[in-house]
Write a protein that holds these residues in place. Structure first.
Motif, short mmCIF file in Angstrom:
data_model
loop_
_atom_site.label_atom_id
_atom_site.label_comp_id
_atom_site.label_asym_id
_atom_site.label_seq_id
_atom_site.Cartn_x
_atom_site.Cartn_y
_atom_site.Cartn_z
N ARG A 149 -5.65 4.39 3.08
CA ARG A 149 -4.98 5.65 2.71
C ARG A 149 -4.76 5.78 1.21
O ARG A 149 -4.50 6.89 0.71
N LEU A 150 -4.88 4.70 0.46
CA LEU A 150 -4.70 4.79 -0.99
C LEU A 150 -5.72 5.71 -1.65
O LEU A 150 -5.45 6.29 -2.70
N VAL A 151 -6.89 5.89 -1.03
CA VAL A 151 -7.89 6.77 -1.64
C VAL A 151 -7.45 8.23 -1.60
O VAL A 151 -8.01 9.06 -2.33
N GLU A 152 -6.46 8.56 -0.76
CA GLU A 152 -5.97 9.94 -0.71
C GLU A 152 -5.30 10.34 -2.02
O GLU A 152 -5.09 11.54 -2.28
N SER A 177 -9.45 -8.72 6.49
CA SER A 177 -10.04 -7.92 7.56
C SER A 177 -10.60 -6.59 7.03
O SER A 177 -9.85 -5.77 6.50
N ASN A 178 -11.90 -6.42 7.18
CA ASN A 178 -12.58 -5.18 6.82
C ASN A 178 -13.63 -4.85 7.87
O ASN A 178 -14.84 -5.07 7.67
N PRO A 179 -13.21 -4.38 9.06
CA PRO A 179 -14.16 -4.08 10.14
C PRO A 179 -15.16 -3.02 9.70
O PRO A 179 -14.77 -2.00 9.11
N PHE A 180 -16.44 -3.26 9.97
CA PHE A 180 -17.48 -2.39 9.41
C PHE A 180 -17.37 -0.93 9.85
O PHE A 180 -17.63 -0.04 9.03
N PRO A 181 -16.98 -0.62 11.09
CA PRO A 181 -16.79 0.79 11.42
C PRO A 181 -15.73 1.45 10.52
O PRO A 181 -15.88 2.61 10.12
N ALA A 202 0.83 -1.20 0.00
CA ALA A 202 0.00 0.00 0.00
C ALA A 202 0.87 1.25 0.00
O ALA A 202 0.38 2.34 0.32
N ASP A 203 2.13 1.12 -0.37
CA ASP A 203 3.05 2.25 -0.40
C ASP A 203 2.53 3.31 -1.37
O ASP A 203 2.32 3.04 -2.56
N LEU A 204 2.34 4.51 -0.87
CA LEU A 204 1.76 5.57 -1.70
C LEU A 204 2.67 5.98 -2.85
O LEU A 204 2.19 6.34 -3.93
N PHE A 233 -5.61 -2.52 7.55
CA PHE A 233 -6.75 -1.86 6.94
C PHE A 233 -6.51 -0.36 6.76
O PHE A 233 -6.80 0.21 5.70
N ASP A 234 -5.99 0.31 7.77
CA ASP A 234 -5.77 1.76 7.69
C ASP A 234 -4.75 2.11 6.61
O ASP A 234 -4.90 3.13 5.92
#
Length: 278
Positions: free
Chosen positions: A94-97, A118-122, A57-59, A89-90
């Motif tokens: 961050r890729l959407v940034e 893992s994709n916790p709903f909150p 997930a490296d930006l 997950f976090d």
């Protein structure tokens, strides 16, 4: 009726040891996407790999890959926030940034083969809200009927704007099996205005792609979903898989959507206009 073909050139699982033609570097991915665009793909679904070929997930790597793809062709960009099993997950969120035109939104945690995805709903709610703020179109990836219900909840909560876009993924161990009955059930649960595509993983890729197109869906093709063109015949790159999906659509008398056609259907800025937005 026109059909949108998405190319998924890399994915998070396969390696060059599985098939040496799998693209993993930014340059290889961009070349694969450009070739797929020339065959009729309108959307590129992008995963990223580090120098060792591992999902990342490296930006910086993501930005470099997207830049090269955009230099190579005016295809619509869709970034995967699934990234790879075991990636936090976090970090994935961050890729959407980077503000791609589209990004995946996986609504549920699940068993994925021998691992946990893992994709916790909150966290999913927060990611959906952030995507809405940034103007990134969610691609709702659903692997079972319960995932559809969670997406319907996000829509009811106002976290998914415009026509919802679904990807029905069948054939992953831990999700619904790749059967015609399961595809029909999933399609029947979608909102009436939904846009959807079929993603059959593994040996049922050809048959379920054809069925999905016949039922009115779009299609995804590429080495993320299968490494074989047919039983016992490893595929040599992504191009033959995209070419096959395009041929299936044309055999059903369906036209192939250009990136601008797909953008209008999805409510996106056309690909050419988005070239400088990253």
């Amino acid at each position: 009726m026109s059909v949108t073909i998405t190319v998924a050139p890399t994915g998070p699982i396969a390696t060059k040891a599985d098939n040496p033609t799998l693209p993993t570097s930014p340059e290889e991915i961009a070349d694969a996407v450009a070739a797929a665009y020339a065959e009729g793909a309108a959307v590129a679904h992008l995963h990223f790999r580090d120098a060792d070929g591992l999902p990342t997930a490296d930006l910086g790597i993501a930005e470099r890959t997207v830049e090269l793809v955009r230099e190579a062709c005016p295809i619509l960009i869709q970034i995967s926030t699934g990234v790879g099993l075991g990636v936090d997950f976090d970090d994935r969120a961050r890729l959407v940034e980077l503000r791609p035109q589209m990004a995946t939104l996986n609504p549920a945690s699940m068993t994925f083969g021998e691992h946990e995805f893992s994709n916790p709903f909150p966290g999913v709610r927060r990611l959906a809200a952030r995507m809405q703020e940034l103007g990134v179109k969610p691609e709702l990836e659903v692997y079972d009927t319960g995932h559809v219900e969670l997406c319907l909840r996000l829509i009811e909560e106002g976290l998914i704007a415009g026509r919802p876009q679904f990807s029905i993924v069948l054939g992953v161990r831990g999700g619904a099996a790749a059967t015609p009955a399961n595809l029909q059930t999933m399609v029947e649960r979608l909102p009436d205005d939904a846009i959807w595509q079929i993603i059959p993983v593994g040996r049922a890729n050809l048959q379920l792609t054809a069925l999905g197109l016949a039922l009115g869906g779009n299609a995804r093709a590429g080495m993320e979903d299968t490494l074989y063109l047919r039983k016992g015949e490893p595929v040599e790159g992504n191009t033959p898989l995209v070419r096959r999906a395009v041929a299936l659509a044309r055999a059903l008398d369906l036209s192939i959507a250009s990136p601008d056609d797909a953008a209008r259907t999805l409510g996106l800025v056309p690909a050419a206009a988005a070239q400088g937005s990253l």
